[in-house]
Design an enzyme around this catalytic site. Structure first.
Site, mmCIF file in Angstrom:
data_model
loop_
_atom_site.group_PDB
_atom_site.id
_atom_site.type_symbol
_atom_site.label_atom_id
_atom_site.label_comp_id
_atom_site.label_asym_id
_atom_site.label_seq_id
_atom_site.Cartn_x
_atom_site.Cartn_y
_atom_site.Cartn_z
ATOM 1 C CE1 TYR A 257 12.686 -14.812 15.072
ATOM 2 C CE2 TYR A 257 11.651 -14.882 12.912
ATOM 3 C CZ TYR A 257 12.735 -15.147 13.738
ATOM 4 O OH TYR A 257 13.843 -15.750 13.224
ATOM 5 C CB CYS A 266 -0.417 -5.646 3.506
ATOM 6 S SG CYS A 266 0.125 -4.744 2.050
HETATM 7 N N1 LIG Z 1 2.654 -2.098 0.166
HETATM 8 C C1 LIG Z 1 2.817 -3.401 0.074
HETATM 9 O O1 LIG Z 1 3.727 -3.983 0.664
HETATM 10 C C2 LIG Z 1 1.875 -4.225 -0.777
HETATM 11 C C3 LIG Z 1 2.229 -5.549 -1.085
HETATM 12 C C4 LIG Z 1 1.358 -6.287 -1.874
HETATM 13 C C5 LIG Z 1 0.161 -5.733 -2.307
HETATM 14 N N2 LIG Z 1 -0.163 -4.456 -1.964
HETATM 15 C C6 LIG Z 1 -1.424 -3.903 -2.473
HETATM 16 O O2 LIG Z 1 -1.134 -3.091 -3.600
HETATM 17 C C7 LIG Z 1 -2.030 -1.958 -3.633
HETATM 18 C C8 LIG Z 1 -1.235 -0.668 -3.612
HETATM 19 O O3 LIG Z 1 -0.544 -0.600 -2.378
HETATM 20 P P1 LIG Z 1 0.622 0.462 -2.113
HETATM 21 O O4 LIG Z 1 1.215 0.135 -0.792
HETATM 22 O O5 LIG Z 1 1.466 0.575 -3.306
HETATM 23 O O6 LIG Z 1 -0.269 1.801 -1.976
HETATM 24 P P2 LIG Z 1 0.236 3.313 -1.992
HETATM 25 O O7 LIG Z 1 -0.746 4.064 -1.210
HETATM 26 O O8 LIG Z 1 1.687 3.389 -1.646
HETATM 27 O O9 LIG Z 1 0.118 3.719 -3.542
HETATM 28 C C9 LIG Z 1 -1.098 3.825 -4.238
HETATM 29 C C10 LIG Z 1 -0.977 4.981 -5.206
HETATM 30 O O10 LIG Z 1 -2.096 5.018 -6.081
HETATM 31 C C11 LIG Z 1 -2.363 6.368 -6.415
HETATM 32 N N3 LIG Z 1 -3.697 6.488 -7.007
HETATM 33 C C12 LIG Z 1 -4.914 6.434 -6.414
HETATM 34 N N4 LIG Z 1 -5.892 6.545 -7.327
HETATM 35 C C13 LIG Z 1 -5.298 6.651 -8.527
HETATM 36 C C14 LIG Z 1 -5.777 6.767 -9.866
HETATM 37 N N5 LIG Z 1 -7.092 6.777 -10.149
HETATM 38 N N6 LIG Z 1 -4.883 6.879 -10.862
HETATM 39 C C15 LIG Z 1 -3.568 6.845 -10.610
HETATM 40 N N7 LIG Z 1 -3.049 6.717 -9.368
HETATM 41 C C16 LIG Z 1 -3.898 6.620 -8.341
HETATM 42 C C17 LIG Z 1 -2.172 7.067 -5.092
HETATM 43 O O11 LIG Z 1 -1.973 8.452 -5.248
HETATM 44 C C18 LIG Z 1 -0.933 6.355 -4.551
HETATM 45 O O12 LIG Z 1 0.271 7.009 -4.906
HETATM 46 C C19 LIG Z 1 -2.966 -2.138 -2.447
HETATM 47 O O13 LIG Z 1 -4.112 -2.829 -2.861
HETATM 48 C C20 LIG Z 1 -2.153 -3.016 -1.499
HETATM 49 O O14 LIG Z 1 -2.970 -3.777 -0.645
HETATM 50 C C21 LIG Z 1 0.674 -3.687 -1.216
#
Ligand SMILES: NC(=O)c1ccc[n+]([C@@H]2O[C@H](COP(=O)([O-])OP(=O)(O)OC[C@H]3O[C@@H](n4cnc5c(N)ncnc54)[C@H](O)[C@@H]3O)[C@@H](O)[C@H]2O)c1
Length: 440
Positions: A257, A266
């Site tokens: 799209y 991401c």
């Molecule tokens: N959001 C998506 O759709 C998605 C999909 C697949 C993969 N990912 C990957 O997954 C990972 C997380 O993404 P997200 O969107 O959930 O991020 P997010 O920012 O929503 O959540 C990450 C969390 O980790 C916490 N954090 C940081 N350091 C910490 C520590 N030392 N101990 C405990 N908690 C800690 C932060 O406070 C935050 O709440 C990233 O690498 C992202 O690329 C995300």
């Protein structure tokens, strides 16, 4: 099984909740005390369909708990999932400080064997770094406790995260240690009762698979955006072209799209991080450089169309804007095209009246007290007296508006459809001027 989820964001909260849903005992850790307080108070800090009820149900059953206590979180799970953020650093590389911090926290405190699983999207080689960080912390306190490190990248989509996690297309596991593979196979078993979707590979291949998947999807989007812009010049209709190529099973319909560019937490960061890794190995990815450049330009295409029609001086003009989130069914505005569009319109002097079903609170946080941006209580209210309507996110409720009513509300009858939601003849029949992305 006892599972610790380190990082309670989109991925950690959904993953932890779904593991609890099938009977595991899950403790979610976060350093953000505000998030943990909301969760312990019975709320959910993000918008994700189906999540809130599932969190409540499992919390009430005692299978899902939330904490900021690192000691308790390390003690709890024999499986320790790292699901913290990996945001882009200034040079485009993935910032690994949170992942390494989480690993060190485990190494400093663990008293019994652990399986540490990288679920965050991390550059190739991260499992080795995590292993080294834990080993260093163990050595520093003279401890010798076995542990393994596996890679288990996550493929869920925001907006359909619970559904994706409960019914995965595949579960990718990178590990070279039978104990870790067996444990992961066991906890994912309940999610693939219909047929096996568990793919085991070496750790580096698993780490690269996640980047390859997002890079491929981003490539399809930029490819279509570039063709749509060409179709505009050729007088072809990209919607016809999309159907014409999508019907080929080798191509398929998904992610074809055209629109206002990809955003979110991401694709932009993962494409940049993969580029960074490739450059570090003196193998720059030429296709991805183009994918990024096309996407950056595409976020401005709708603004260029507005300027072509209304002129570059938008002082005194009001633009109605539908959709702020980077995609429907989420309140996430990270890298959202709406941010670029709002800023660009404002820089040309326009006042923007925005509506989004879910993301307006997040937008208030993102834009602060910007004088040029106000929020409406309904899609139609945003259009009252506006000089144009700009559609940025394809929320369901924008798909079939009353075009006659739109015509009455708008001061000038202009519709800029950044997601090709509408049938141009139908819009024009209501007396509106229609501008899509590559549409005739
Ligand atoms: N959001 C998506 O759709 C998605 C999909 C697949 C993969 N990912 C990957 O997954 C990972 C997380 O993404 P997200 O969107 O959930 O991020 P997010 O920012 O929503 O959540 C990450 C969390 O980790 C916490 N954090 C940081 N350091 C910490 C520590 N030392 N101990 C405990 N908690 C800690 C932060 O406070 C935050 O709440 C990233 O690498 C992202 O690329 C995300």
């Amino acid at each position: 099984m006892k599972i610790t989820m380190i990082g309670t964001g989109y991925v950690g909260l959904v993953t932890g909740t779904c593991f609890a849903e099938v009977g595991n005992d899950v403790l979610c850790l976060d350093v953000d005390a505000r998030k943990i307080a909301i969760l312990n108070g019975g709320g959910v800090p993000i918008h994700e369909p189906g999540l809130e009820a599932m969190v409540r149900r499992n919390a009430a059953a005692g299978r899902l708990r939330f904490t900021t206590d690192v000691d308790a979180s390390v003690a709890h799970g024999s499986l320790q999932f790292i699901a913290v953020g990996t945001p882009p650093d200034e040079d485009g590389s993935a910032d690994m400080q949170y992942v390494i911090q989480a690993a060190r926290n485990i190494g400093r405190r663990m008293q019994d064997p652990k399986i540490v699983v990288d679920k965050s999207t991390v550059p190739v080689g991260t499992a080795d770094r995590v292993r080294a960080a834990i080993a260093e912390e163990l050595a520093a306190r003279g401890a010798s406790i076995p542990f393994s490190v596996a890679s288990n990248p996550e493929f869920l989509k925001e907006g359909a995260a619970v559904e994706d996690f409960m019914r995965p297309d595949r579960v990718v596991v990178g590990a070279n240690d039978e104990r870790a593979i067996a444990a992961l196979r066991a906890i994912y078993g309940p999610f693939m009762r219909n047929h096996e979707r568990f793919l085991v590979m070496d750790v580096r291949s698993a780490e690269l698979t996640k980047y390859a998947a997002n890079a491929m999807l981003a490539t399809r989007i930029s490819f279509m955006n570039e063709l749509a812009n060409l179709a505009d010049r050729l007088g072809a209709d990209i919607e016809m072209v999309r159907q014409g190529i999508g019907s080929d099973p080798r191509i398929g319909y998904h992610f074809l799209y055209p629109g206002v560019g990809y955003g979110g937490s991401c694709f932009p960061k993962d494409v940049a991080a993969l580029q960074h890794t490739a450059n570090a190995f003196a193998h720059p990815l030429q296709v991805l450089a183009a994918v990024e450049a096309v996407n950056d330009a595409q976020k401005r295409v709708l603004v260029d169309k507005v300027v072509a029609r209304l002129g570059a001086d938008l002082a005194g003009r009001t633009i109605a804007l539908w959709g702020l989130a980077f995609k429907p069914n989420t309140d996430d505005m990270r890298e959202a095209p709406a941010r670029v569009i709002v800023d660009a319109l404002a820089a040309l002097g326009a006042r923007i009246v925005a509506y989004d079903p879910i993301a307006m609170d997040e937008a208030k946080r993102v834009f602060g007290d910007a004088a040029h941006l106000t929020f409406a209580t309904s899609p139609l209210a945003a259009c009252d007296g506006a000089d144009a309507l700009v559609v940025v996110t394809e929320w369901q409720e924008f798909r079939s508006p009353d075009f006659d009513e739109l015509k009455r509300r708008l001061k000038s009858p202009l519709v800029f459809d950044g997601r090709n939601l509408y049938n141009p003849p139908e819009v024009r029949a209501a007396g509106l001027e229609y501008f899509g992305i590559g549409r005739r």
